[in-house]
Design an enzyme around this catalytic site. Structure first.
Site, PDB file in Angstrom:
ATOM      1  N   LYS A  21       0.917  -1.163  -0.131  1.00  0.00           N
ATOM      2  CA  LYS A  21      -0.021  -0.042  -0.007  1.00  0.00           C
ATOM      3  C   LYS A  21       0.802   1.243   0.148  1.00  0.00           C
ATOM      4  CE  LYS A  21      -2.206  -1.387   3.698  1.00  0.00           C
ATOM      5  NZ  LYS A  21      -1.994  -2.506   4.062  1.00  0.00           N
TER       6      LYS A  21
ATOM      7  N   ARG B  33     -10.039  -0.266   8.421  1.00  0.00           N
ATOM      8  CA  ARG B  33      -9.492  -1.645   8.644  1.00  0.00           C
ATOM      9  C   ARG B  33     -10.513  -2.293   9.228  1.00  0.00           C
ATOM     10  NH1 ARG B  33      -4.090  -0.055   8.633  1.00  0.00           N
ATOM     11  NH2 ARG B  33      -2.659  -1.940   8.590  1.00  0.00           N
TER      12      ARG B  33
ATOM     13  N   ARG C  76      11.661  -6.036   5.241  1.00  0.00           N
ATOM     14  CA  ARG C  76      11.648  -4.595   5.840  1.00  0.00           C
ATOM     15  C   ARG C  76      11.919  -4.287   7.329  1.00  0.00           C
ATOM     16  NH1 ARG C  76       5.511  -2.004   5.684  1.00  0.00           N
ATOM     17  NH2 ARG C  76       5.335  -3.123   7.425  1.00  0.00           N
TER      18      ARG C  76
ATOM     19  N   ARG D  14      10.753  -0.948  12.789  1.00  0.00           N
ATOM     20  CA  ARG D  14       9.302  -1.199  13.299  1.00  0.00           C
ATOM     21  C   ARG D  14       9.023  -2.294  14.083  1.00  0.00           C
ATOM     22  NH1 ARG D  14       4.672  -0.138   8.673  1.00  0.00           N
ATOM     23  NH2 ARG D  14       3.745  -1.486  10.185  1.00  0.00           N
TER      24      ARG D  14
ATOM     25  N   ARG E   3      -0.674 -10.078  12.979  1.00  0.00           N
ATOM     26  CA  ARG E   3      -1.360  -9.002  11.985  1.00  0.00           C
ATOM     27  C   ARG E   3      -2.078  -9.505  10.801  1.00  0.00           C
ATOM     28  NH1 ARG E   3       3.778  -6.199  11.001  1.00  0.00           N
ATOM     29  NH2 ARG E   3       2.786  -4.814   9.488  1.00  0.00           N
TER      30      ARG E   3
HETATM   31  P1  ATP Z   1       1.686  -1.926   5.012  1.00  0.00           P
HETATM   32  O1  ATP Z   1       2.731  -2.819   5.411  1.00  0.00           O
HETATM   33  O2  ATP Z   1       0.773  -2.228   3.759  1.00  0.00           O
HETATM   34  O3  ATP Z   1       2.001  -0.410   5.108  1.00  0.00           O
HETATM   35  P2  ATP Z   1       0.791  -2.475   7.860  1.00  0.00           P
HETATM   36  O4  ATP Z   1      -0.385  -3.059   8.376  1.00  0.00           O
HETATM   37  O5  ATP Z   1       2.170  -3.150   8.047  1.00  0.00           O
HETATM   38  O6  ATP Z   1       0.455  -2.196   6.142  1.00  0.00           O
HETATM   39  P3  ATP Z   1       0.248   0.329   8.752  1.00  0.00           P
HETATM   40  O7  ATP Z   1      -0.915   0.455   7.777  1.00  0.00           O
HETATM   41  O8  ATP Z   1       1.656   1.086   8.789  1.00  0.00           O
HETATM   42  O9  ATP Z   1       1.044  -1.089   8.404  1.00  0.00           O
HETATM   43  O10 ATP Z   1      -0.460   0.082  10.301  1.00  0.00           O
HETATM   44  C1  ATP Z   1       0.544  -0.084  11.427  1.00  0.00           C
HETATM   45  C2  ATP Z   1      -0.474  -0.406  12.610  1.00  0.00           C
HETATM   46  O11 ATP Z   1      -1.005   0.608  12.856  1.00  0.00           O
HETATM   47  C3  ATP Z   1      -1.472  -1.370  12.313  1.00  0.00           C
HETATM   48  O12 ATP Z   1      -1.075  -2.766  12.845  1.00  0.00           O
HETATM   49  C4  ATP Z   1      -2.467  -0.922  13.559  1.00  0.00           C
HETATM   50  O13 ATP Z   1      -2.027  -1.453  14.925  1.00  0.00           O
HETATM   51  C5  ATP Z   1      -2.345   0.625  13.465  1.00  0.00           C
HETATM   52  N1  ATP Z   1      -3.377   1.098  12.601  1.00  0.00           N
HETATM   53  C6  ATP Z   1      -3.091   1.696  11.314  1.00  0.00           C
HETATM   54  N2  ATP Z   1      -4.344   2.213  10.783  1.00  0.00           N
HETATM   55  C7  ATP Z   1      -5.300   1.710  11.454  1.00  0.00           C
HETATM   56  C8  ATP Z   1      -6.620   1.573  11.400  1.00  0.00           C
HETATM   57  N3  ATP Z   1      -7.382   2.217  10.432  1.00  0.00           N
HETATM   58  N4  ATP Z   1      -7.486   1.107  12.555  1.00  0.00           N
HETATM   59  C9  ATP Z   1      -6.981   0.458  13.675  1.00  0.00           C
HETATM   60  N5  ATP Z   1      -5.566   0.556  13.453  1.00  0.00           N
HETATM   61  C10 ATP Z   1      -4.786   1.079  12.667  1.00  0.00           C
HETATM   62 MG    MG Z   2       2.209   1.436   5.223  1.00  0.00          MG
END
Ligand code: ATP
Ligand code: MG
Length: 196
Positions: free
Chosen positions: A19, A95, A133, A139, A150
């Site tokens: 994303k 989400r 990553r 992270r 996750r």
């Molecule tokens: P990507 O790797 O595709 O960027 P990701 O799931 O690894 O996706 P982020 O989108 O950066 O990572 O989100 C990291 C964390 O932030 C999530 O695991 C969650 O804890 C929190 N978070 C982000 N957006 C939301 C949301 N809309 N609702 C609830 N928690 C969220």
């Molecule tokens: Mg992201």
């Protein structure tokens, strides 16, 4: 504030589906504003605030921040979007189905809606990407156990929003297994139609 005539994109997909990478490519060509809720939350953590500490406890375990908090964050964000903005890429929101319903209402009250582009990648591809990553991102949630958690939360709680947008006739499926260029090529075909 956002008004009529904007086109908004929801980038869906599991963690590691691409994303963030695809958002950058879309911004470059289509000039949309990019909202990554993950980045906003990580900035709050980096600020060292009390709220940031609470958020860190949730995120580092791989859990979701509560809906009410996220919906408020979105409302504040939408109020600050400049009037001449072509549209927004929502990366990481919604989400949950509750967040999706709230977004529909928030956008409708501004005479807008959004299309979902759902990025699909297989679990082995995702795992490889996120572990790699994790070696440089720093992270706390990019480690094997937390990634597994996750992915489970994604499958149980986030995936159902795909069906929500299917039923609204606002849904596109994208193969994100190969590489960013191949993924962007698919998105480009869709956006070049939507942004005519
Ligand atoms: P990507 O790797 O595709 O960027 P990701 O799931 O690894 O996706 P982020 O989108 O950066 O990572 O989100 C990291 C964390 O932030 C999530 O695991 C969650 O804890 C929190 N978070 C982000 N957006 C939301 C949301 N809309 N609702 C609830 N928690 C969220
Ligand atoms: Mg992201």
């Amino acid at each position: 504030m956002l008004g009529t005539g904007k086109l908004n994109i929801i980038l869906g997909g599991a963690p590691g589906s691409g994303k963030g990478t695809l958002s950058d490519l879309i911004v470059k060509k289509y000039g949309l504003q990019h909202l990554s809720t993950g980045d906003v939350l990580r900035a709050e953590i980096a600020s060292g605030s009390e709220l940031g500490r609470e958020i860190n406890d949730i995120i580092s375990l791989g859990n979701l921040v509560p809906d009410a908090q996220m919906i408020k964050l979105l409302e504040n964000y939408l109020n600050g979007v400049p009037a001449d903005c072509r549209g927004v890429i929502f990366d990481g929101f919604p989400r949950t189905v509750e967040q999706a319903r709230a977004l529909t209402i928030m956008l409708a009250s501004r005479q807008m809606d959004a299309y979902m582009l759902d990025l699909f990648a297989e679990e082995d591809v995702i795992m490889t990407r996120l572990i790699r990553r994790g070696q440089t991102s720093g992270r706390a949630d990019d480690n094997y156990e937390t990634i597994k958690k996750r992915l489970k939360i994604y499958n149980d709680t986030t995936k159902p929003i795909s069906d929500y947008y299917v039923k609204l006739h606002k849904y596109f499926m994208i193969n994100s297994n190969i590489n960013p260029e191949c993924t962007f090529a698919q998105i480009d075909v869709i956006l070049s139609q939507l942004y005519k």
